[in-house]
Each structure stands twice: as structure tokens, then as C-alpha cells.
Write a protein that holds these residues in place. Structure first.
Motif, mmCIF file in Angstrom:
data_model
loop_
_atom_site.group_PDB
_atom_site.id
_atom_site.type_symbol
_atom_site.label_atom_id
_atom_site.label_comp_id
_atom_site.label_asym_id
_atom_site.label_seq_id
_atom_site.Cartn_x
_atom_site.Cartn_y
_atom_site.Cartn_z
ATOM 1 N N SER A 48 -3.863 3.613 -26.855
ATOM 2 C CA SER A 48 -3.061 3.821 -25.649
ATOM 3 C C SER A 48 -2.840 2.492 -24.942
ATOM 4 C CB SER A 48 -3.776 4.799 -24.699
ATOM 5 O OG SER A 48 -3.141 4.849 -23.437
ATOM 6 N N TYR A 49 -1.596 2.241 -24.518
ATOM 7 C CA TYR A 49 -1.261 1.123 -23.637
ATOM 8 C C TYR A 49 -0.895 1.731 -22.287
ATOM 9 C CZ TYR A 49 -0.584 -1.639 -27.965
ATOM 10 O OH TYR A 49 -0.749 -2.280 -29.165
ATOM 11 N N GLN A 50 -1.826 1.652 -21.325
ATOM 12 C CA GLN A 50 -1.600 2.298 -20.029
ATOM 13 C C GLN A 50 -1.288 1.260 -18.964
ATOM 14 O OE1 GLN A 50 -4.701 4.924 -18.760
ATOM 15 N NE2 GLN A 50 -3.784 5.317 -16.756
ATOM 16 N N ALA A 51 -0.106 1.364 -18.359
ATOM 17 C CA ALA A 51 0.284 0.432 -17.299
ATOM 18 C C ALA A 51 -0.463 0.760 -16.008
ATOM 19 C CB ALA A 51 1.787 0.513 -17.067
ATOM 20 N N VAL A 52 -0.986 -0.304 -15.343
ATOM 21 C CA VAL A 52 -1.621 -0.155 -14.027
ATOM 22 C C VAL A 52 -0.628 -0.677 -13.004
ATOM 23 C CG1 VAL A 52 -3.601 -0.726 -12.580
ATOM 24 C CG2 VAL A 52 -3.882 -0.487 -15.065
ATOM 25 N N LEU A 53 -0.230 0.181 -12.038
ATOM 26 C CA LEU A 53 0.831 -0.151 -11.100
ATOM 27 C C LEU A 53 0.286 -0.445 -9.712
ATOM 28 C CD1 LEU A 53 3.364 2.671 -12.122
ATOM 29 C CD2 LEU A 53 3.062 0.410 -13.150
ATOM 30 N N ASP A 54 0.985 -1.355 -8.995
ATOM 31 C CA ASP A 54 0.605 -1.637 -7.609
ATOM 32 C C ASP A 54 1.295 -0.647 -6.682
ATOM 33 O OD1 ASP A 54 3.242 -2.456 -7.361
ATOM 34 O OD2 ASP A 54 2.772 -4.600 -7.467
ATOM 35 N N ASP A 55 1.153 -0.887 -5.376
ATOM 36 C CA ASP A 55 1.719 0.044 -4.399
ATOM 37 C C ASP A 55 3.233 0.106 -4.458
ATOM 38 O OD1 ASP A 55 -0.811 0.622 -3.547
ATOM 39 O OD2 ASP A 55 -0.788 -0.798 -1.859
ATOM 40 N N ASP A 56 3.847 -0.952 -4.997
ATOM 41 C CA ASP A 56 5.311 -0.995 -5.107
ATOM 42 C C ASP A 56 5.804 -0.437 -6.439
ATOM 43 O OD1 ASP A 56 5.585 -2.198 -2.597
ATOM 44 O OD2 ASP A 56 5.223 -4.193 -3.458
ATOM 45 N N GLY A 57 4.867 0.057 -7.249
ATOM 46 C CA GLY A 57 5.253 0.635 -8.530
ATOM 47 C C GLY A 57 5.493 -0.389 -9.620
ATOM 48 N N LYS A 58 5.018 -1.631 -9.390
ATOM 49 C CA LYS A 58 5.189 -2.675 -10.392
ATOM 50 C C LYS A 58 3.899 -2.851 -11.193
ATOM 51 C CE LYS A 58 8.716 -5.269 -7.838
ATOM 52 N NZ LYS A 58 9.066 -6.596 -7.264
ATOM 53 N N THR A 59 4.047 -3.168 -12.469
ATOM 54 C CA THR A 59 2.894 -3.334 -13.345
ATOM 55 C C THR A 59 2.165 -4.634 -13.028
ATOM 56 O OG1 THR A 59 4.073 -2.164 -15.109
ATOM 57 C CG2 THR A 59 2.145 -3.465 -15.750
#
Length: 374
Positions: free
Chosen positions: A100-111
Motif C-alpha cells: 500500500s502507498y498511503q498519502a498523508v495529507l495536511d490540513d489543506d489536503g496536500k500530501t
């Protein structure tokens, strides 16, 4: 990095699940635990380097591109039993992974990171392959057993015809030229049928699938040949054949012979004890199929047994006194299924049976043979 992040990384480090973390759009390797190092066959020297630079073989296989797409879209990518060529100490080995490659996003929805987890399932995959191989061997052995039985069944009829012809000629002190021609033709045709049957069975054995030499086939001669053979085989010379329109079929002539011999010979056999046996053969076009109909006025099949007669070695309960093994209809149904066709029965006890054989209509075979003989 705050203490919660340190705690998180410490947990990942001790985890038995292989994990890596990337922290830039260029897929820079920021963290790798021991389990992932083992999978990759690498050490701490790769920390801080870009994934594609460290693993050019993975880039060639498309993994770097997938990671970059996850970073851009923020959408997680998962795969099961995914094949990957892994190079360790200059030795490349094909392995399979759940990952699995899981993106971790910030509060602005950016990786801002990707967490990569992986499990080497190569052993499981190969174990399943070995089980599948064993299943295939068992299935193949079963096919060989069925092959032997069907070969015995299919050869029995032309062999009987050839034997009857030879015995007839042997018992006659003299034969007219016409009689000699008739019976030698019957014998030669029976031997040709045997040759074709054996050839197709060997082909089935070798390829483990039905592969045919398909062409546009006129069944005029084939149908009439089968009618004559069936009369001879079941001593039903008074059987009347009503042959209507016989449309061309696209297929293998030997296989079509096998289908129609089983159906027509059954019609002759089970109507042979009637005062006036009649077998009608016609064809027509219906909803994308060429449908051949073979109808007799024989003993019929009990309604509750119409489906079970397709089972191997099953014969209708009212067939006592008639020769047979209960294989013919089973063979025909299997062949029709392989041809993406259909076989259906309708019957009334003591009135007769109608068999419909529906063959897919093929555009390159549009010719018709239209002839009606009573």
C-alpha cells in the motif's frame, strides 16, 4: 519532529510489518524499518536518497511513477500479490507483494508524506501455485479418464458398422458389383470416421482444450451418411428420413459429424421398434443461432428425466432392451458448450423426442443448402 512523531516512528521501527516513509514529491526516503530493509536487501545508506535513484529496477517496473501519482493526487494505491523483480546482491528474483502507498495529507489536503507498507507473499503465492498444479494434475487425470471412456464410446459405433459390413461380405458367396461397392463404401466410411475420432481425441489430449480446424461446412452429405450408418447399425432399414433445409454451419467437419451422429443415431435407435420409424431433420435461423432440429417418433423420455439424461452414464428409465452406455448426450452437451452453442430436449413418452442444436451464427458463413426429400 515532535515527540508524538518520534513515538510513531519508534513503533514503526519495531513493527514486523515492512514500512517506509517518503517525504517529498521526488519520493525521498525518510524512514525505513528493519523489515523493509530486509525486503529491499539494503541498509541505512539509502536514507535521504530518492526512491528512483536507489532502485532503478523499480523505476523500470513503474513503481516510482505510481508513488509520484499518489503524491500528486493524494489517493492511496493498494495491490495484492503484485509481481516485482527484486535485485539483491546483483541477483534478481521475482517476488510477489501485498502493498500500500498511503498519502498523508495536511490540513489543506496536500500530501506531505507517503507511508509504504508491504508484505512479501511470495511463499504463499508459490504454495498456492503448487496446490493449483496438483489440482491441474488431478483434473487432467480426470480428463484422461473421461477421454478413454468417450473414445471407447465414440469408436464403438463406426467399429460395429465396419464389422457388420465385413461379416455381410464374408457370408456371401458372390456379390454383385453394386453390392460390393455399397458395402466397401460403408466400411471405408466407418474407418474414416474412426480415424477422425481418434485424431480429435489425441488433439484434445495434447492441447487440453478443443481446438478445431473451422470452416464453412455443408452438412448435406454428412447428414445422409449418418442416416445410412444409423440404419445399418440398428438394423432399421425401414426408417424413413424426412430431411428438410440444411443450413451451412461454421465449424470443424469431424466435430460436427460427432455431434450429429450421436443425435441422429439415437433417434434411429429409439424409434426402431415402431411400425413406421420416422426421423425428421431440419434447420432454421433463430435469434443469432442456426438451429438444427432432429425429431423422431420413438419411445420418448420421461419428463422428469429430460435434464438427467445429459449426465454421464445416465440413461432414461424406459431404455431397457436398447443398447447404449449413457455417454453420447453427455459428450454432445460438453462439445456444444465449448462451441458456445445450446442443446435442448423436448419429449413425450411413446410419442417421440425432439432435439434442438443451436449453433452461433457466424457472419462469414451465410450459405444455405435448401433441399427437401421425403
Amino acid at each position: 519532529m515532535n515527540r508524538y512523531e518520534n513515538l510513531f516512528l519508534e513503533i514503526l521501527q519495531q513493527s514486523k510489518g515492512a514500512t517506509a516513509i517518503y517525504d517529498t514529491v521526488d519520493i525521498r526516503i525518510a524512514f525505513v524499518n528493519d523489515a523493509m530493509y530486509e525486503i529491499w536487501g539494503r541498509g541505512e545508506e539509502i536514507i535521504g536518497h530518492c526512491f528512483g535513484d536507489v532502485f532503478p529496477e523499480f523505476t523500470e517496473q513503474g513503481f516510482t511513477e505510481i508513488l509520484k501519482n499518489v503524491w500528486i493526487t493524494g489517493e492511496t494505491y493498494e495491490a495484492k500479490e503484485y509481481p516485482a523483480n527484486v535485485a539483491i546482491n546483483k541477483v534478481t528474483e521475482l517476488k510477489y507483494f501485498d502493498f500500500s502507498y498511503q498519502a498523508v495529507l495536511d490540513d489543506d489536503g496536500k500530501t506531505y508524506a507517503i507511508i509504504h507498507t508491504a508484505t512479501d507473499v511470495s511463499s504463499r503465492r508459490r504454495a498456492l501455485e503448487r496446490v493449483q498444479e496438483q489440482d491441474d494434475i488431478l483434473a487432467f487425470n480426470n480428463e484422461l479418464e473421461v477421454l478413454t471412456r468417450t473414445l471407447s464410446h465414440d469408436l464403438k459405433n463406426p467399429l460395429s458398422i465396419a464389422k457388420m459390413g465385413a461379416q455381410y461380405m464374408q457370408t456371401k458367396d458372390s456379390l454383385t458389383k453394386a453390392e460390393k461397392y455399397k458395402w466397401t463404401t460403408i466400411i471405408l466410411d466407418a474407418l474414416t470416421s474412426m480415424e477422425q475420432i481418434i485424431g480429435h481425441k489425441i488433439q484434445l489430449n495434447q492441447a487440453r482444450m478443443l481446438k478445431y480446424d473451422n470452416e464453412c461446412v455443408s452438412l448435406e452429405k454428412t447428414i445422409r451418411k449418418i442416416c445410412l450408418e444409423s440404419q445399418t447399425l440398428y438394423n432399421s432399414t425401414d426408417c424413413v428420413f424426412k430431411i428438410g433445409q440444411l443450413k451451412y454451419l461454421y465449424g470443424d467437419e469431424g466435430i460436427l459429424y460427432q455431434i450429429f451422429f450421436n443425435i441422429i443415431s439415437n433417434a434411429v435407435k429409439y424409434s426402431s421398434k415402431q411400425k413406421k420409424p420416422i426421423v425428421e431433420i431440419n434447420s432454421s435461423k433463430k435469434q443469432g443461432y442456426i438451429v438444427y432440429t432432429v425429431q423422431d417418433n420413438g419411445i420418448g423420455i420421461p419428463k422428469k428425466e429430460l435434464e438427467s439424461v445429459f449426465q454421464q452414464f445416465h440413461r432414461a428409465s424406459n431404455t431397457e432392451g436398447f443398447p447404449g452406455t449413457g455417454i453420447g448426450l453427455c459428450v454432445v452437451k460438453k462439445i456444444m458448450t465449448r462451441l458456445k452453442g445450446k442443446i435442448t430436449l423436448s419429449s413425450t413418452v411413446d410419442k417421440g423426442t425432439t432435439v434442438e442444436l443451436a449453433f452461433p451464427e457466424i457472419t462469414q458463413c451465410r450459405g444455405d443448402v435448401e433441399r427437401t426429400d421425403d
